[in-house]
Write a protein that holds these residues in place. Structure first.
Motif, PDB file in Angstrom:
ATOM      1  N   ASP A 162      14.092 -12.211  -0.947  1.00 27.84           N
ATOM      2  CA  ASP A 162      14.299 -11.358  -2.277  1.00 27.84           C
ATOM      3  C   ASP A 162      12.759 -10.698  -2.295  1.00 27.84           C
ATOM      4  O   ASP A 162      12.682 -10.155  -3.350  1.00 27.84           O
ATOM      5  N   VAL A 163      11.889 -10.647  -1.339  1.00 31.07           N
ATOM      6  CA  VAL A 163      10.918  -9.882  -1.558  1.00 31.07           C
ATOM      7  C   VAL A 163      10.970  -8.719  -0.453  1.00 31.07           C
ATOM      8  O   VAL A 163      11.249  -8.650   0.603  1.00 31.07           O
ATOM      9  N   SER A 164      10.345  -7.415  -0.993  1.00 23.59           N
ATOM     10  CA  SER A 164      10.334  -6.249  -0.022  1.00 23.59           C
ATOM     11  C   SER A 164       9.099  -5.675  -0.060  1.00 23.59           C
ATOM     12  O   SER A 164       8.263  -5.740  -1.164  1.00 23.59           O
ATOM     13  N   ILE A 165       8.346  -5.401   0.985  1.00 21.20           N
ATOM     14  CA  ILE A 165       7.204  -4.873   0.938  1.00 21.20           C
ATOM     15  C   ILE A 165       7.117  -3.210   1.156  1.00 21.20           C
ATOM     16  O   ILE A 165       7.958  -2.726   2.017  1.00 21.20           O
ATOM     17  N   ARG A 166       6.240  -2.581   0.626  1.00 17.71           N
ATOM     18  CA  ARG A 166       5.996  -1.016   0.594  1.00 17.71           C
ATOM     19  C   ARG A 166       4.614  -0.711   1.246  1.00 17.71           C
ATOM     20  O   ARG A 166       3.797  -1.328   0.392  1.00 17.71           O
ATOM     21  N   TRP A 167       4.377   0.319   2.096  1.00 15.64           N
ATOM     22  CA  TRP A 167       2.933   0.346   2.428  1.00 15.64           C
ATOM     23  C   TRP A 167       2.698   1.854   1.562  1.00 15.64           C
ATOM     24  O   TRP A 167       3.468   2.885   1.853  1.00 15.64           O
ATOM     25  N   VAL A 168       1.925   1.729   0.749  1.00 19.21           N
ATOM     26  CA  VAL A 168       1.533   2.929  -0.284  1.00 19.21           C
ATOM     27  C   VAL A 168       0.251   3.568   0.206  1.00 19.21           C
ATOM     28  O   VAL A 168      -0.703   3.275   0.255  1.00 19.21           O
ATOM     29  N   LYS A 169       0.486   5.022   0.307  1.00 21.13           N
ATOM     30  CA  LYS A 169      -0.888   5.712   1.063  1.00 21.13           C
ATOM     31  C   LYS A 169      -0.973   6.692  -0.269  1.00 21.13           C
ATOM     32  O   LYS A 169      -2.165   7.399  -0.002  1.00 21.13           O
ATOM     33  N   SER A 170      -0.292   6.877  -1.195  1.00 20.95           N
ATOM     34  CA  SER A 170      -0.797   8.038  -2.216  1.00 20.95           C
ATOM     35  C   SER A 170      -0.167   7.614  -3.479  1.00 20.95           C
ATOM     36  O   SER A 170       0.869   6.884  -3.548  1.00 20.95           O
ATOM     37  N   SER A 171      -0.524   8.173  -4.641  1.00 20.38           N
ATOM     38  CA  SER A 171      -0.115   7.995  -5.832  1.00 20.38           C
ATOM     39  C   SER A 171       1.291   8.257  -6.081  1.00 20.38           C
ATOM     40  O   SER A 171       2.060   7.672  -6.724  1.00 20.38           O
ATOM     41  N   ASP A 172       1.895   9.124  -5.301  1.00 16.76           N
ATOM     42  CA  ASP A 172       3.442   9.538  -5.121  1.00 16.76           C
ATOM     43  C   ASP A 172       4.177   8.359  -4.867  1.00 16.76           C
ATOM     44  O   ASP A 172       5.362   8.467  -5.236  1.00 16.76           O
ATOM     45  N   ASP A 173       3.759   7.596  -3.794  1.00 12.47           N
ATOM     46  CA  ASP A 173       4.524   6.402  -3.414  1.00 12.47           C
ATOM     47  C   ASP A 173       4.454   5.307  -4.349  1.00 12.47           C
ATOM     48  O   ASP A 173       4.871   4.159  -3.939  1.00 12.47           O
ATOM     49  N   PHE A 174       3.401   5.212  -5.302  1.00 11.92           N
ATOM     50  CA  PHE A 174       3.041   3.989  -5.989  1.00 11.92           C
ATOM     51  C   PHE A 174       4.276   3.300  -6.807  1.00 11.92           C
ATOM     52  O   PHE A 174       4.763   2.029  -6.540  1.00 11.92           O
ATOM     53  N   GLY A 175       5.131   4.128  -7.262  1.00 12.75           N
ATOM     54  CA  GLY A 175       6.213   3.748  -8.046  1.00 12.75           C
ATOM     55  C   GLY A 175       6.130   2.716  -9.192  1.00 12.75           C
ATOM     56  O   GLY A 175       5.038   2.783  -9.776  1.00 12.75           O
ATOM     57  N   ASN A 176       6.837   1.589  -9.135  1.00 10.01           N
ATOM     58  CA  ASN A 176       6.732   0.744 -10.323  1.00 10.01           C
ATOM     59  C   ASN A 176       6.930  -0.843  -9.634  1.00 10.01           C
ATOM     60  O   ASN A 176       7.809  -1.444  -9.842  1.00 10.01           O
ATOM     61  N   PRO A 177       5.904  -1.071  -8.791  1.00  9.33           N
ATOM     62  CA  PRO A 177       5.924  -2.378  -8.213  1.00  9.33           C
ATOM     63  C   PRO A 177       5.622  -3.518  -9.191  1.00  9.33           C
ATOM     64  O   PRO A 177       5.232  -3.532 -10.187  1.00  9.33           O
ATOM     65  N   ASP A 178       6.040  -4.731  -8.625  1.00 14.35           N
ATOM     66  CA  ASP A 178       5.936  -6.083  -9.055  1.00 14.35           C
ATOM     67  C   ASP A 178       4.689  -6.729  -8.964  1.00 14.35           C
ATOM     68  O   ASP A 178       3.736  -7.237  -9.835  1.00 14.35           O
ATOM     69  N   VAL A 179       4.032  -6.358  -7.607  1.00 15.37           N
ATOM     70  CA  VAL A 179       2.794  -6.943  -7.208  1.00 15.37           C
ATOM     71  C   VAL A 179       2.091  -5.678  -6.487  1.00 15.37           C
ATOM     72  O   VAL A 179       3.033  -5.016  -5.628  1.00 15.37           O
ATOM     73  N   VAL A 180       0.790  -5.600  -6.731  1.00 18.54           N
ATOM     74  CA  VAL A 180       0.086  -4.748  -5.763  1.00 18.54           C
ATOM     75  C   VAL A 180      -1.139  -5.548  -4.989  1.00 18.54           C
ATOM     76  O   VAL A 180      -1.970  -6.484  -5.545  1.00 18.54           O
ATOM     77  N   ILE A 181      -1.140  -5.114  -3.797  1.00 19.94           N
ATOM     78  CA  ILE A 181      -2.190  -5.980  -2.838  1.00 19.94           C
ATOM     79  C   ILE A 181      -3.233  -5.053  -2.432  1.00 19.94           C
ATOM     80  O   ILE A 181      -2.640  -3.933  -1.628  1.00 19.94           O
ATOM     81  N   LEU A 182      -4.356  -5.121  -2.319  1.00 19.84           N
ATOM     82  CA  LEU A 182      -5.324  -4.337  -1.793  1.00 19.84           C
ATOM     83  C   LEU A 182      -5.807  -5.469  -0.384  1.00 19.84           C
ATOM     84  O   LEU A 182      -6.472  -6.273  -0.605  1.00 19.84           O
TER      85      LEU A 182
END
Length: 497
Positions: A275-295
Motif C-alpha cells: 500500500d506504499v508508493s515512492i515518488r522521486w521529487v526533483k522540483s516543486s512541480d513534482d511535490f504534489g500532496n504526499p503523506d510522507v516526505v523524506i530527505l
C-alpha cells in the motif's frame, strides 16, 4: 584461482545481480568463494564489521557467499560529490577528493598496486573468485588506464562472461559491438555470453542464440528472464527502475531526489509494502500532496541543501511541516533540518569556510569534520520515547558532519555504545537520524507506517519481513538464476582459469 569476471555491454545490465547469484550458487555447493570488484563508483556504501567502507554490491555479494565482507573485495571506491570530483576511498578509508583527470593521471599506479595486493590476499583465503566489471569494457577514451575490466581480468587470469540486457533493446548490436572493439587477446578471454532481463517466450529467441553463437564463436551460457528480486540495487540507473510508483497505493511517500543522493537503499523495503508508493521529487512541480516526505542522505549536504532552496522545494517542505505532515531526515537530510551547517575545512563542499542556513526545523548545528564516521550500529528505542514502542534496531552510520543539540528534544535511539541518536518530535511526525537502513528494521518500519495509516484512517497492516528474509531471498535468487544457466558449462569455464 578458479573463477570468472562478469562484464557487461553497458551499465545496469545486471552484472551485480548475476555475480551475487553465482556467489550464492557456489556457496550452497559448499565452495569457498569470494566476490571482487577492483574499483566501484557509487554513493551506496556497505560498512564492514570493522568499520570500513566498500561498495554495497560487494557487501551483499559477500553475504551471498556466506562470508564476512572486507576491504580486499573492493579496494577502490569512488564516491561522486560533484560533477567534477569524487572522494577516493582506498581499502575502506577516505583519502582525498580528485577530479576524473587527476585520478587518471596520478592514481593509476597506486590503483594497480591496491588491486594486486587484494587479489593476492583473496587468493590465499578462498578457492573461487567471482569478479565484477563496471560499465562497458570498451570505453575507448578510458581504456588505456582502466582499473576495472579487462586489465583486471588479465591480472587475475580469469575468463570473462559478457552480460547483455535484452530489455533495453539492441542486444545483438551491443554484443557484437563490444566484442569487435576488444583487442584480439581480450576476445580470447570471453568464454561465454549471458542474455539478461528477457521477457516472453524463450523459444522465440532460439534463432537469436544460434545467430550470436555462429557470429561470435562464443557459447550463450544462459538466457535469464527479468527477475523481480529483493536484492538491493547499486548503480544510479537502477534507482528509477527499482522505485516505480504504484497505481493503487494508499500511502504516498515523496523522497527528495538530491543531485548527490547517497545510500538510497535505505528506502528499498518500502517497495515491498503493497500500500506504499515512492515518488522521486526533483522540483516543486513534482511535490504534489504526499503523506510522507523524506530527505535522504547525500554526499554533499550543503550543495544539496542549496538545491533544495533553489528548486523551490524548501518552501514546499516547510509548508508540509506546518500542516503536520510526516517528515523524515536521514543522515545529510537530518543535518539539513537543523539551524546551521558549517564547513570550515571544505570537506563537504570542496571550499573552505562555507556556512549555510538550515531549514530551521530541528535545534541542531552541524560542523563537518575531516575524519569520517563509518560504523555499524545497534540500539534500542530510547526509553524516553513517547510515540513508538518497537525496541531493537541495527544499521550503519557514514557521515562527516557532527551535530550538536542546541536544546533538548525527544530522543529516538539509545545505541549500544551509550550514545543518544536522532530525535522524534512534533507529536511523532518528524524524525531525524544518522542511522542508515533505519527502515530495514521490519518491526520499526511496520509500526511507523501504521502511525501514518492511522492518521489517514486506513486499516493497519502486519509486518512485512524484508530484512529477516534476506538470506531466503538470496537462495531464491540463486535457484532461479541457476535454472536458466548451463551451469555445468559455466562451472567448467570457471574451473579452467
Amino acid at each position: 584461482m578458479r573463477g570468472i569476471m562478469i562484464q557487461g555491454t553497458a551499465s545496469d545490465v545486471g552484472k551485480s545481480l548475476i555475480a551475487t547469484a553465482i556467489c550464492r550458487i557456489l556457496a550452497n555447493e559448499g565452495e569457498s568463494v569470494t566476490p571482487f570488484k577492483s574499483q566501484n563508483m557509487s554513493n551506496n556504501s556497505y560498512i564492514t564489521v570493522d568499520g570500513n567502507e566498500i561498495g554495497r554490491a560487494q557487501g551483499i555479494q559477500a553475504e551471498a557467499a556466506k562470508i564476512e565482507a572486507n576491504v580486499y573485495m573492493n579496494p577502490i571506491l569512488l564516491k561522486p560529490k560533484s560533477d567534477q570530483q569524487s572522494e577516493i576511498v582506498l581499502f575502506g578509508k577516505a583519502q582525498t577528493s580528485l577530479t576524473g583527470k587527476s585520478y587518471r593521471d596520478n592514481f593509476y599506479e597506486n590503483g594497480l598496486q591496491a588491486i594486486e595486493e587484494s587479489l593476492k590476499w583473496l587468493q590465499s583465503h578462498y578457492d573461487w573468485i567471482i569478479m565484477e566489471g563496471a560499465g562497458s569494457p570498451v570505453e575507448m577514451n578510458l581504456k588505456s588506464k582502466e582499473l576495472v575490466n579487462m586489465k583486471v581480468a588479465e591480472m587475475a587470469d580469469v575468463p570473462v562472461l559478457l552480460v547483455a540486457d535484452i530489455d533495453r533493446g539492441g542486444v545483438f548490436a551491443s554484443i557484437i559491438g563490444t566484442i569487435e572493439l576488444l583487442e584480439p587477446h581480450e576476445k580470447k578471454r570471453v568464454k561465454g555470453i549471458l542474455i539478461n532481463k528477457f521477457r516472453g517466450d524463450r523459444t522465440l529467441f532460439e534463432d537469436g542464440i544460434r545467430w550470436i553463437e555462429n557470429r561470435t564463436g562464443i557459447p550463450v551460457i544462459g538466457v535469464v528472464p527479468y527477475i523481480t528480486h529483493r536484492i538491493e540495487g547499486e548503480d544510479s540507473l537502477s534507482l528509477t527502475n527499482r522505485f516505480i510508483p504504484k497505481c493503487h497505493s494508499t500511502i504516498d511517500i515523496a523522497i527528495i531526489h538530491f543531485p548527490y543522493i547517497s545510500n538510497y537503499s535505505d528506502f528499498e523495503p518500502f517497495t515491498y509494502e503493497l500500500d506504499v508508493s515512492i515518488r522521486w521529487v526533483k522540483s516543486s512541480d513534482d511535490f504534489g500532496n504526499p503523506d510522507v516526505v523524506i530527505l535522504p542522505g547525500t554526499k554533499s549536504t550543503i550543495r544539496d541543501l542549496q538545491f533544495l532552496k533553489t528548486s523551490g522545494l524548501e518552501e514546499e517542505v516547510l509548508k508540509f511541516i506546518n500542516e503536520d505532515g510526516f517528515l523524515v531526515g536521514i543522515c545529510g537530510g537530518f543535518q539539513m533540518l537543523g539551524q546551521t551547517l558549517i564547513d570550515e575545512a571544505g570537506v563537504d563542499t570542496g571550499e573552505s569556510m562555507v556556512q549555510e542556513k538550515g531549514l530551521g526545523i530541528l535545534p541542531i548545528r552541524t560542523r563537518f569534520q575531516i575524519n569520517k564516521m563509518t560504523e555499524r550500529v545497534k540500539g534500542i528505542l530510547h526509553p524516553e520515547n513517547k510515540f513508538l514502542t518497537s525496541s531493537k534496531f541495527d544499521g550503519f552510520e557514514i557521515h562527516l558532519g557532527q551535530s550538536e543539540w542546541l536544546k533538548e528534544v525527544e530522543p529516538l535511539l539509545l545505541l549500544e555504545d551509550g550514545r543518544v541518536e536522532g530525535c522524534i518530535v512534533n507529536n511523532g511526525t518528524i524524525i531525524g537520524s544518522y542511522m542508515h537502513h533505519l527502515f530495514h528494521n521490519d518491526e520499526w518500519r511496520n509500526e511507523w507506517l501504521n502511525t501514518v495509516r492511522n492518521s489517514k484512517g486506513l486499516e493497519l497492516k502486519p509486518v512485512v519481513p524484508i530484512h529477516a528474509g534476506r538470506d531466503v531471498s538470496l537462495d531464491q535468487l540463486a535457484e532461479e538464476v541457476k535454472s536458466y544457466l548451463d551451469w555445468a558449462l559455466l562451472k567448467k569455464v570457471m574451473m579452467s582459469s
